[in-house]
Design a protein around this motif. Structure first.
Motif, PDB file in Angstrom:
ATOM      1  N   UNK A 156     -87.549  33.114  70.624  1.00 50.19           N
ATOM      2  CA  UNK A 156     -87.549  32.149  69.652  1.00 50.19           C
ATOM      3  C   UNK A 156     -87.868  30.665  69.944  1.00 50.19           C
ATOM      4  N   UNK A 157     -88.302  29.960  69.192  1.00 51.44           N
ATOM      5  CA  UNK A 157     -88.565  28.284  69.310  1.00 51.44           C
ATOM      6  C   UNK A 157     -87.238  27.638  68.779  1.00 51.44           C
ATOM      7  N   UNK A 158     -86.988  26.855  69.558  1.00 49.35           N
ATOM      8  CA  UNK A 158     -85.635  25.750  69.235  1.00 49.35           C
ATOM      9  C   UNK A 158     -86.158  24.886  68.194  1.00 49.35           C
ATOM     10  N   UNK A 159     -85.270  24.589  67.224  1.00 47.14           N
ATOM     11  CA  UNK A 159     -85.918  23.514  66.038  1.00 47.14           C
ATOM     12  C   UNK A 159     -85.130  22.377  66.232  1.00 47.14           C
ATOM     13  N   UNK A 160     -85.703  21.316  66.339  1.00 43.89           N
ATOM     14  CA  UNK A 160     -85.549  20.102  66.452  1.00 43.89           C
ATOM     15  C   UNK A 160     -85.179  19.373  65.093  1.00 43.89           C
ATOM     16  N   UNK A 161     -84.138  18.749  64.769  1.00 49.28           N
ATOM     17  CA  UNK A 161     -83.920  18.083  63.566  1.00 49.28           C
ATOM     18  C   UNK A 161     -84.567  16.657  63.532  1.00 49.28           C
ATOM     19  N   UNK A 162     -85.361  16.167  62.194  1.00 55.31           N
ATOM     20  CA  UNK A 162     -85.885  15.112  62.116  1.00 55.31           C
ATOM     21  C   UNK A 162     -85.612  14.370  60.874  1.00 55.31           C
ATOM     22  N   UNK A 163     -85.857  12.937  60.789  1.00 55.50           N
ATOM     23  CA  UNK A 163     -85.666  12.415  59.496  1.00 55.50           C
ATOM     24  C   UNK A 163     -86.908  12.227  58.701  1.00 55.50           C
ATOM     25  N   UNK A 164     -86.918  12.841  57.551  1.00 56.42           N
ATOM     26  CA  UNK A 164     -88.039  12.625  56.640  1.00 56.42           C
ATOM     27  C   UNK A 164     -88.621  11.064  56.535  1.00 56.42           C
ATOM     28  N   UNK A 165     -89.933  10.812  56.609  1.00 53.60           N
ATOM     29  CA  UNK A 165     -90.282   9.668  56.367  1.00 53.60           C
ATOM     30  C   UNK A 165     -91.042   9.301  55.081  1.00 53.60           C
ATOM     31  N   UNK A 166     -91.236   8.109  54.648  1.00 46.24           N
ATOM     32  CA  UNK A 166     -91.783   7.934  53.355  1.00 46.24           C
ATOM     33  C   UNK A 166     -92.726   6.496  53.475  1.00 46.24           C
ATOM     34  N   UNK A 167     -93.911   6.578  53.089  1.00 43.69           N
ATOM     35  CA  UNK A 167     -94.815   5.328  53.293  1.00 43.69           C
ATOM     36  C   UNK A 167     -95.384   5.099  51.896  1.00 43.69           C
ATOM     37  N   UNK A 168     -95.816   3.749  51.804  1.00 45.00           N
ATOM     38  CA  UNK A 168     -96.111   3.030  50.846  1.00 45.00           C
ATOM     39  C   UNK A 168     -97.763   2.993  50.620  1.00 45.00           C
ATOM     40  N   UNK A 169     -98.483   2.962  49.564  1.00 47.88           N
ATOM     41  CA  UNK A 169     -99.963   3.098  49.613  1.00 47.88           C
ATOM     42  C   UNK A 169    -100.387   2.004  50.394  1.00 47.88           C
ATOM     43  N   UNK A 170    -101.494   2.146  51.292  1.00 51.22           N
ATOM     44  CA  UNK A 170    -102.213   1.021  51.983  1.00 51.22           C
ATOM     45  C   UNK A 170    -101.428   0.535  53.110  1.00 51.22           C
ATOM     46  N   UNK A 171    -100.046   0.807  53.441  1.00 57.64           N
ATOM     47  CA  UNK A 171     -99.313   0.311  54.429  1.00 57.64           C
ATOM     48  C   UNK A 171     -99.472   0.673  55.805  1.00 57.64           C
TER      49      UNK A 171
END
Length: 499
Positions: free
Chosen positions: A112-127
């Motif tokens: 089995x693969x170990x799952x690492x936790x991440x923070x969801x990212x949010x970007x603005x148009x053209x940024x």
């Protein structure tokens, strides 16, 4: 578990009989007796659903997985690619069956693969736009070779752009940005990178970086902000990291085959537009192309192309050569022994002296190759005409056929080397096309010599008098026109008869 609890409570607390419990709860008496003995929560083993259509292909699928487990991870096919491979050999079942089989096989053989936790990212148009490199294998011109692929990903719209190069050098980075901004039709506010050496010279504490000066020139030209990720934190540009694996699956598996980098990159650009017709992950009712159409007007317009060269100072050798990446390129004879500026781009080598480009060659990515322009050596030939026969620039010179035929005839004549060099010197001013026409005219007449070719060439390049020169003004006409005296010829004839 609720049923077990109710059965045990009724029998052990309320003292109901097994028959009464079975009648009230609608179960059989053997079931009641079994649950009365149950203390721990029962464990249910889920059986794998039957996949009759996959049965006859399981051995082939198992063989593929076994063979590919020995390959590096980037070259292994995903479950979806394996599903497509099975379809090509007649499988008509569902993808889910293949996916479940692959998952079971990997859990048994790989773990089995170990799952690492991440923070969801949010970007603005053209940024923001994310950048990364990947290493792929392709077949170019019949030769399998490892190439580098530059990846760009607009973080808001998910529009991607990829372009392939032989190497991962700074001039390739500069050229890739030029191509990406032309593809996107504008420049985002920020570009996010790893700490690659062609972009970052020094990594300080936190987010502080010393960027490469030539790269900062690119950023200053297009006015975008370069942002470097925290070391070993690729999740900060996770979209392009994920894109690398997807592109390898979509475009480079199985092996891509093209005649040249130009053909490969044209195809990659087309495929980027086709893949943009997929559904957008955050806006499922719209395509990536539609979301990018909203983002594109917010990009900064490209006003001028950046000249993405990397410059090095060198000294031209006595044989009029400079060395770039283990290959040698010619420069004009006047630059022999002098310091020159060599500017390398992704596809060209330019030599600059005193602010002017004195030589330009297509860039070669082989090794120990000699790339010469024969015209660079004409001044040397004027002093050393014997070098015409065995000089490397002239042996491989692909001259037009009429010139080759005339050259072979002239070189057999006395002092033919010097005579043909004189023709080349004149052709250096008049052009090779004029010399070709002169040689064709001489071959038609059948008399081949350097003097005849020179005469024809001078007649071709001689300036024609304008028509106005034929109209002589009245002011310079002769006031006393001479009279024809034919008796002079008679006198000469008479004198010859006396002798």
């Amino acid at each position: 578990m609720d049923m077990i609890y109710e059965i045990r409570r009724r029998h052990l607390v309320q003292k109901q009989t097994i028959t009464a419990i079975a009648r009230d709860m609608g179960v059989s008496r053997p079931t009641v007796r079994k649950h009365l003995k149950t203390v721990e929560e029962p464990q249910y083993v889920r059986e794998h659903p039957a996949s009759p259509r996959l049965d006859q292909f399981e051995e082939q699928l198992r063989q593929w997985l076994t063979d590919e487990a020995k390959l590096p991870r980037p070259r292994r096919r995903t479950a979806h690619r394996l599903f497509e491979g099975l379809q090509e050999i007649g499988y008509s079942g569902a993808y889910d069956s293949v996916q479940r089989f692959v998952k079971r096989w990997k859990s048994n053989h790989i773990g089995p693969k170990l799952t690492e936790a991440f923070v969801p990212m949010l970007f603005q148009p053209g940024d923001a736009c994310q950048f990364d490199w990947s290493q792929e294998q392709v077949e170019l011109g019949g030769i399998i070779q490892t190439i580098k692929v530059a990846h760009f990903r607009m973080a808001y719209s998910r529009q991607m752009f990829v372009v392939a190069y032989p190497r991962e050098t700074q001039e390739m980075v500069l050229d890739a940005h030029n191509r990406a901004f032309a593809f996107f039709g504008g420049v985002p506010a920020r570009l996010i990178y790893d700490n690659l050496k062609t972009v970052v010279d020094t990594v300080y504490t936190g987010k502080d970086r010393q960027f490469n000066r030539r790269f900062l020139t690119l950023a200053n030209h297009y006015l975008f902000e370069p942002v470097a990720c925290t070391p070993a934190s690729g999740w900060e540009k996770g979209q392009v990291e994920n894109q690398v694996g997807n592109v390898r699956e979509w475009l480079f598996t199985p092996l891509a085959r093209f005649a040249s980098f130009a053909g490969l990159n044209d195809w990659l650009g087309t495929r980027c537009k086709e893949l943009a017709q997929r559904s957008h992950p955050a806006h499922s009712l719209r395509t990536i192309a539609a979301v990018f159409a909203d983002e594109q007007p917010l990009l900064r317009p490209v006003t001028a192309w950046f000249d993405g060269y990397v410059e090095h100072m060198m000294r031209a050798s006595s044989t009029c050569l400079i060395r770039v990446d283990r290959n040698r390129y010619s420069v004009p004879a006047s630059a022999a022994g002098q310091a020159v500026s060599v500017r390398t781009t992704a596809d060209q080598v330019r030599v600059v002296a005193q602010g002017e480009v004195i030589a330009a060659h297509p860039r070669s990515f082989g090794r120990d190759q000699l790339i010469c322009d024969p015209w660079h050596y004409l001044p040397v030939l004027e002093k050393k005409p014997g070098a015409l026969r065995n000089g490397a620039p002239f042996v491989a010179w692909d001259l037009p056929l009429p010139i080759q035929r005339v050259r072979d005839r002239i070189l057999k004549q006395p002092k033919g080397d010097r005579a043909f060099v004189e023709l080349l010197m004149l052709a250096g001013e008049a052009g090779l096309d004029a010399l070709t026409v002169a040689c064709e005219l001489v071959l038609e007449h059948g008399v081949v010599s350097a003097a005849v070719v020179m005469n024809e060439l001078r007649r071709l390049i001689a300036p024609h008098l304008p028509a106005a020169m034929n109209n002589i003004p009245d002011g310079i006409a002769l006031t006393l026109e001479p009279l024809a005296n034919c008796q002079r010829y008679d006198h000469l004839l008479g004198a010859s008869n006396v002798h």
